[in-house]
Design an enzyme around this catalytic site. Structure first.
Site, PDB file in Angstrom:
ATOM      1  N   SER A 148       0.766  12.983 -16.596  1.00 35.43           N
ATOM      2  CA  SER A 148       1.925  12.325 -15.994  1.00 35.43           C
ATOM      3  C   SER A 148       3.048  13.357 -15.955  1.00 35.43           C
ATOM      4  O   SER A 148       3.005  14.362 -16.679  1.00 35.43           O
ATOM      5  CB  SER A 148       2.352  11.155 -16.889  1.00 35.43           C
ATOM      6  OG  SER A 148       3.609  10.639 -16.508  1.00 35.43           O
ATOM      7  N   TYR A 161       4.259   7.198 -24.961  1.00 32.94           N
ATOM      8  CA  TYR A 161       3.664   7.627 -23.685  1.00 32.94           C
ATOM      9  C   TYR A 161       3.905   9.129 -23.486  1.00 32.94           C
ATOM     10  O   TYR A 161       2.983   9.869 -23.121  1.00 32.94           O
ATOM     11  CB  TYR A 161       4.285   6.817 -22.542  1.00 32.94           C
ATOM     12  CG  TYR A 161       3.569   6.974 -21.217  1.00 32.94           C
ATOM     13  CD1 TYR A 161       2.340   6.356 -20.998  1.00 32.94           C
ATOM     14  CD2 TYR A 161       4.121   7.731 -20.193  1.00 32.94           C
ATOM     15  CE1 TYR A 161       1.686   6.496 -19.782  1.00 32.94           C
ATOM     16  CE2 TYR A 161       3.470   7.875 -18.975  1.00 32.94           C
ATOM     17  CZ  TYR A 161       2.249   7.249 -18.774  1.00 32.94           C
ATOM     18  OH  TYR A 161       1.594   7.386 -17.567  1.00 32.94           O
TER      19      TYR A 161
HETATM   20  N1  LIG Z   1       1.257   4.792 -11.661  1.00 27.41           N
HETATM   21  C1  LIG Z   1       2.109   5.653 -12.160  1.00 27.41           C
HETATM   22  O1  LIG Z   1       3.304   5.635 -11.853  1.00 27.41           O
HETATM   23  C2  LIG Z   1       1.604   6.717 -13.102  1.00 27.41           C
HETATM   24  C3  LIG Z   1       2.450   7.803 -13.374  1.00 27.41           C
HETATM   25  C4  LIG Z   1       2.003   8.798 -14.228  1.00 27.41           C
HETATM   26  C5  LIG Z   1       0.734   8.724 -14.783  1.00 27.41           C
HETATM   27  N2  LIG Z   1      -0.070   7.662 -14.522  1.00 27.41           N
HETATM   28  C6  LIG Z   1      -1.405   7.641 -15.147  1.00 27.41           C
HETATM   29  O2  LIG Z   1      -2.402   7.372 -14.180  1.00 27.41           O
HETATM   30  C7  LIG Z   1      -3.578   6.884 -14.851  1.00 27.41           C
HETATM   31  C8  LIG Z   1      -4.135   5.707 -14.079  1.00 27.41           C
HETATM   32  O3  LIG Z   1      -3.201   4.633 -14.148  1.00 27.41           O
HETATM   33  P1  LIG Z   1      -2.771   3.796 -12.876  1.00 27.41           P
HETATM   34  O4  LIG Z   1      -1.377   4.133 -12.566  1.00 27.41           O
HETATM   35  O5  LIG Z   1      -3.792   3.882 -11.813  1.00 27.41           O
HETATM   36  O6  LIG Z   1      -2.715   2.318 -13.546  1.00 27.41           O
HETATM   37  P2  LIG Z   1      -3.692   1.065 -13.382  1.00 27.41           P
HETATM   38  O7  LIG Z   1      -3.285   0.113 -14.447  1.00 27.41           O
HETATM   39  O8  LIG Z   1      -3.682   0.599 -11.982  1.00 27.41           O
HETATM   40  O9  LIG Z   1      -5.131   1.674 -13.710  1.00 27.41           O
HETATM   41  C9  LIG Z   1      -5.503   2.046 -15.018  1.00 27.41           C
HETATM   42  C10 LIG Z   1      -6.915   1.555 -15.290  1.00 27.41           C
HETATM   43  O10 LIG Z   1      -7.283   1.951 -16.627  1.00 27.41           O
HETATM   44  C11 LIG Z   1      -7.971   0.846 -17.208  1.00 27.41           C
HETATM   45  N3  LIG Z   1      -7.929   0.905 -18.670  1.00 27.41           N
HETATM   46  C12 LIG Z   1      -6.898   0.550 -19.493  1.00 27.41           C
HETATM   47  N4  LIG Z   1      -7.276   0.690 -20.777  1.00 27.41           N
HETATM   48  C13 LIG Z   1      -8.547   1.178 -20.772  1.00 27.41           C
HETATM   49  C14 LIG Z   1      -9.472   1.514 -21.785  1.00 27.41           C
HETATM   50  N5  LIG Z   1      -9.177   1.377 -23.096  1.00 27.41           N
HETATM   51  N6  LIG Z   1     -10.697   1.980 -21.422  1.00 27.41           N
HETATM   52  C15 LIG Z   1     -11.023   2.083 -20.117  1.00 27.41           C
HETATM   53  N7  LIG Z   1     -10.190   1.750 -19.102  1.00 27.41           N
HETATM   54  C16 LIG Z   1      -8.967   1.298 -19.439  1.00 27.41           C
HETATM   55  C17 LIG Z   1      -7.288  -0.384 -16.660  1.00 27.41           C
HETATM   56  O11 LIG Z   1      -8.115  -1.545 -16.776  1.00 27.41           O
HETATM   57  C18 LIG Z   1      -7.033   0.030 -15.217  1.00 27.41           C
HETATM   58  O12 LIG Z   1      -8.110  -0.344 -14.377  1.00 27.41           O
HETATM   59  C19 LIG Z   1      -3.142   6.565 -16.278  1.00 27.41           C
HETATM   60  O13 LIG Z   1      -3.595   7.588 -17.141  1.00 27.41           O
HETATM   61  C20 LIG Z   1      -1.619   6.561 -16.199  1.00 27.41           C
HETATM   62  O14 LIG Z   1      -1.011   6.879 -17.438  1.00 27.41           O
HETATM   63  C21 LIG Z   1       0.339   6.653 -13.712  1.00 27.41           C
END
Ligand SMILES: NC(=O)c1ccc[n+]([C@@H]2O[C@H](COP(=O)([O-])OP(=O)(O)OC[C@H]3O[C@@H](n4cnc5c(N)ncnc54)[C@H](O)[C@@H]3O)[C@@H](O)[C@H]2O)c1
Length: 303
Positions: A148, A161
């Site tokens: 991130s 985080y």
């Molecule tokens: N969306 C943003 O703004 C953003 C910004 C920076 C980083 N991220 C990172 O992107 C990655 C994906 O997140 P996203 O934004 O697509 O969110 P999201 O919630 O849409 O997807 C995350 C997925 O991870 C799954 N998950 C949660 N806990 C889990 C576990 N213990 N084991 C297996 N799966 C699990 C959830 O069920 C979900 O399907 C994450 O690592 C998040 O920290 C997101």
């Protein structure tokens, strides 16, 4: 990594957001897919969508924070497809609050998913990739870990985080160097998104009861309001970020950013470090956001 058709991709967090978009692109490129997520219904929906479109896809409900579950995912991958070329250690959860107010259960949940999930993915899949490279002539592999912008900055009220994502940046940079040290035909990238509309603001849907059952502190409530607003109003889509990530894999590019203009804050932080200055205000360009957060916390203290 230049060719994708017929190659095997493993994606954690495949049920939503970036993971689902990685899976859709992998399917369009003719990859064989191994999808993992802790949320079974969301995972099944993605599996059904892609297999109906003709992809070879398996799915396995997996909690990435559990070493044994990633071991089982690796075994399922080899049983189904006999190799692995592209791994997305992507599953992650969001969390906020003042660091001294976060419970041990909060720390354990977020570090378990965001950091240990990536550690387990690297420990179980890299040896399989190195082995495949000795068997398959012209083998090319790649690993993408999702960190991130929070892995490069330290905004207040989201300490766990930040810690988890800084660790993922560090782990992935070291992985990159280690792979080069042993001259492996395997690339590594770290994805550092800023705010992108996905399910991340609703991460508590998959939290253990020790976290989801505890009342949110005032600082956690303030963080949730900010996250809902920042993530919900993001202008870059998860699809665009996933497309950019595949371009980076093709180009063997290490850092992948969704919002390159936000790197000014990273530059300021680096200048603070090498200039021996105390940390700058991360909200310098958005004092309205800092003031809203400060007012919410002040109001909570005054009860
Ligand atoms: N969306 C943003 O703004 C953003 C910004 C920076 C980083 N991220 C990172 O992107 C990655 C994906 O997140 P996203 O934004 O697509 O969110 P999201 O919630 O849409 O997807 C995350 C997925 O991870 C799954 N998950 C949660 N806990 C889990 C576990 N213990 N084991 C297996 N799966 C699990 C959830 O069920 C979900 O399907 C994450 O690592 C998040 O920290 C997101």
């Amino acid at each position: 990594m230049q060719t994708f058709a017929g190659k095997v991709a493993v994606i954690t967090g495949a049920g939503s957001g970036f993971g689902r978009e990685f899976a859709r692109i992998g399917a369009r490129l003719g990859m064989h897919l191994v999808l993992a997520d802790v949320q079974a219904d969301a995972l099944e929906a993605v599996r059904a969508e892609l297999s109906a479109a003709g992809s070879k896809v398996i799915s396995r409900r997996t909690d990435v924070s559990e070493d044994s579950e990633i071991a089982a995912l690796a075994k399922a991958t080899m049983d189904a497809f006999g190799s692995v070329h592209l791994v997305f250690n992507n599953a992650g959860v969001g969390s906020g609050g003042l660091v001294w107010e976060n419970s041990l259960a909060d720390w354990s949940w977020v570090l378990g998913v965001n950091l240990w999930g990536v550690v387990h993915g690297v420990r179980h899949f890299v040896p399989l990739m190195l082995e495949a490279a000795t068997r398959e002539p012209g083998y090319q592999g790649h690993i993408v870990n999702t960190a991130s912008m929070a892995g490069l900055l330290n905004a207040p009220n989201m300490g766990i985080y930040n810690v988890s994502k800084h660790a993922v940046v560090s782990l992935t940079e070291t992985l990159y160097q280690d792979l080069r040290l042993v001259e492996a035909p395997i690339g590594a990238s770290v994805l550092c998104p800023y705010f992108v509309p996905t399910g991340i603001s609703a991460s508590h849907r998959n939290a253990p009861s020790a976290v989801s059952g505890a009342p949110a502190t005032a600082s956690q409530q303030a963080a949730q309001v900010m996250s809902n607003k920042a993530v919900g109003s993001g202008k870059v889509s998860a699809t665009e970020v996933a497309e950019r990530t595949f371009e980076a894999i093709r180009a063997d590019q290490f850092y992948v950013f969704s919002h390159p203009h936000a790197l000014g804050n990273v530059e300021t932080r680096m200048k603070d470090i090498v200039g021996d200055r105390n940390p700058s205000d991360p909200f310098a360009a958005r004092p309205d956001v800092r003031d809203a957060l400060r007012n919410a916390l002040r109001a909570a203290r005054q009860g």
